[in-house]
Design an enzyme around this catalytic site. Structure first.
Site, PDB file in Angstrom:
ATOM      1  N   GLY A  46       3.181  -1.290  -6.055  1.00  0.00           N
ATOM      2  CA  GLY A  46       2.169  -0.272  -6.318  1.00  0.00           C
ATOM      3  C   GLY A  46       2.322   0.404  -7.673  1.00  0.00           C
ATOM      4  O   GLY A  46       1.691   1.419  -7.938  1.00  0.00           O
ATOM      5  N   HIS A 102       9.045  -3.063   5.464  1.00  0.00           N
ATOM      6  CA  HIS A 102       8.414  -2.760   4.168  1.00  0.00           C
ATOM      7  C   HIS A 102       9.124  -1.571   3.517  1.00  0.00           C
ATOM      8  O   HIS A 102       9.542  -0.641   4.203  1.00  0.00           O
ATOM      9  CB  HIS A 102       6.925  -2.453   4.367  1.00  0.00           C
ATOM     10  N   LYS A 114      -1.919  -1.434   4.085  1.00  0.00           N
ATOM     11  CA  LYS A 114      -1.293  -0.098   4.161  1.00  0.00           C
ATOM     12  C   LYS A 114      -2.239   0.854   4.913  1.00  0.00           C
ATOM     13  O   LYS A 114      -2.877   0.434   5.875  1.00  0.00           O
ATOM     14  CB  LYS A 114      -0.954   0.408   2.763  1.00  0.00           C
ATOM     15  N   ASN A 150      -1.451  -6.715   2.581  1.00  0.00           N
ATOM     16  CA  ASN A 150      -0.917  -5.538   3.274  1.00  0.00           C
ATOM     17  C   ASN A 150      -1.858  -4.388   2.924  1.00  0.00           C
ATOM     18  O   ASN A 150      -1.802  -3.866   1.820  1.00  0.00           O
ATOM     19  CB  ASN A 150       0.507  -5.238   2.796  1.00  0.00           C
ATOM     20  N   GLU A 210      10.480  -8.115  -2.207  1.00  0.00           N
ATOM     21  CA  GLU A 210       9.687  -7.117  -2.913  1.00  0.00           C
ATOM     22  C   GLU A 210      10.605  -6.167  -3.680  1.00  0.00           C
ATOM     23  O   GLU A 210      11.200  -5.261  -3.072  1.00  0.00           O
ATOM     24  CB  GLU A 210       8.845  -6.310  -1.925  1.00  0.00           C
ATOM     25  N   GLU A 262       8.080   0.932   2.031  1.00  0.00           N
ATOM     26  CA  GLU A 262       7.515   2.267   2.333  1.00  0.00           C
ATOM     27  C   GLU A 262       7.997   2.764   3.686  1.00  0.00           C
ATOM     28  O   GLU A 262       8.174   3.970   3.882  1.00  0.00           O
ATOM     29  CB  GLU A 262       5.972   2.205   2.249  1.00  0.00           C
TER      30      GLU A 262
HETATM   31  C1  PEP Z   1       3.023  -4.263  -0.852  1.00  0.00           C
HETATM   32  O1  PEP Z   1       2.470  -3.331  -0.298  1.00  0.00           O
HETATM   33  O2  PEP Z   1       3.784  -4.959  -0.201  1.00  0.00           O
HETATM   34  C2  PEP Z   1       2.753  -4.512  -2.258  1.00  0.00           C
HETATM   35  C3  PEP Z   1       3.355  -5.498  -2.837  1.00  0.00           C
HETATM   36  O3  PEP Z   1       1.857  -3.664  -2.893  1.00  0.00           O
HETATM   37  P1  PEP Z   1       1.213  -3.902  -4.350  1.00  0.00           P
HETATM   38  O4  PEP Z   1       0.713  -5.312  -4.395  1.00  0.00           O
HETATM   39  O5  PEP Z   1       0.119  -2.879  -4.423  1.00  0.00           O
HETATM   40  O6  PEP Z   1       2.302  -3.670  -5.351  1.00  0.00           O
END
Ligand code: PEP
Length: 253
Positions: A174, A96, A12, A10, A168, A98
């Site tokens: 992050g 997601h 982003k 991902n 997640e 975010e």
């Molecule tokens: C994500 O954006 O779904 C994610 C898991 O980010 P990161 O691996 O940076 O924690």
């Protein structure tokens, strides 16, 4: 049928189209022939044509990071399924954290987007997970089970063949904090049991459930070794070819 392992990046809001092209040309030889998992890069909308072109003939598939549920109309800033289809995206991330946190997405809009994407023939990476306060309050299982039910409302067992659920924990995205392999396995197991209650054991066993949240080259092998973890959605580490390849390697070991 056991679940197919899917390793997805991902990106982003990172990488321009020319950087996407360069990244994929570097990654291609590094992941060539590593076919024990599917390899997907979900990239910003404007990168999709360049990414699709660069990935042509490789084992890398390209996806988007969101899609709107309406066909067209007055939805400034949004992108439709038909638009994504025409530029060659095959996957789409929906829900997601975010998007939920910063852009007002709810389980209702996540469900609408998921239904539209499935109807249009995409494979959907449906993201869900608890926030820190919910984990500390001991209600993670209830939260992910409820999200699973709400986000999948109205989706048929047949359509579930194109659904990947991405667990997640929001506190791990992050942040450098990773769920322990045991926590990831346990909560992915709760999601699988919820899917079994909705669609039966066969659908639940065939469902790919990824873990996401600071997965990287160091911790991927341990996480992917867990029975209920069938891959990963990777943010930060998907921007570095060596790190992303190490995760693909862990899935191919
Ligand atoms: C994500 O954006 O779904 C994610 C898991 O980010 P990161 O691996 O940076 O924690």
């Amino acid at each position: 049928m056991s679940a197919r392992v899917v390793i997805a990046g991902n990106w982003k809001m990172n990488m321009t189209p020319s950087q996407a092209r360069q990244f994929i040309s570097e990654l291609t030889p590094m992941v060539a022939g590593k076919d024990k998992c599917d390899i997907v890069l979900c990239v910003p909308y404007v990168d999709i044509p360049a990414a699709v072109e660069a990935a042509k003939g490789t084992n890398i598939r390209i996806g988007a990071e969101n899609v709107h549920f309406e066909d067209k109309g007055a939805f400034t800033g949004e992108v439709s399924c038909a638009m994504l289809k025409e530029v060659g995206a095959e996957y789409v991330i929906i829900g997601h954290s975010e998007r939920r946190q910063y852009f007002g997405e709810t389980d209702e809009t996540v469900n609408l987007r998921t239904k539209a994407a499935l109807a249009a023939g995409f494979k959907v990476l449906l993201c869900l997970g608890e926030v820190k306060e919910q984990r500390l309050a001991g209600i993670t299982d209830e939260v992910v089970s409820m999200q699973t039910k709400l986000d999948l409302a109205g989706i048929s067992a047949e359509e579930m063949k194109n659904v990947i659920i991405t667990y997640e924990p929001v506190w791990a995205i992050g942040t450098g904090l990773t769920a322990t392999p045991e926590q990831a396995d346990e909560t992915c197991g709760v999601i699988r049991a919820t899917v079994a209650s909705l669609y039966g054991e066969e659908v639940a066993e065939a469902l790919t459930i990824q873990y996401g949240g600071s997965m990287n080259d160091k911790n991927a092998a341990e996480l992917l070794a867990k029975a209920n973890v069938n891959g990963g959605l990777i943010g930060g580490a998907s921007l570095i070819p060596e790190k992303f390849t190490a995760i693909v390697d862990a899935a191919n070991a």
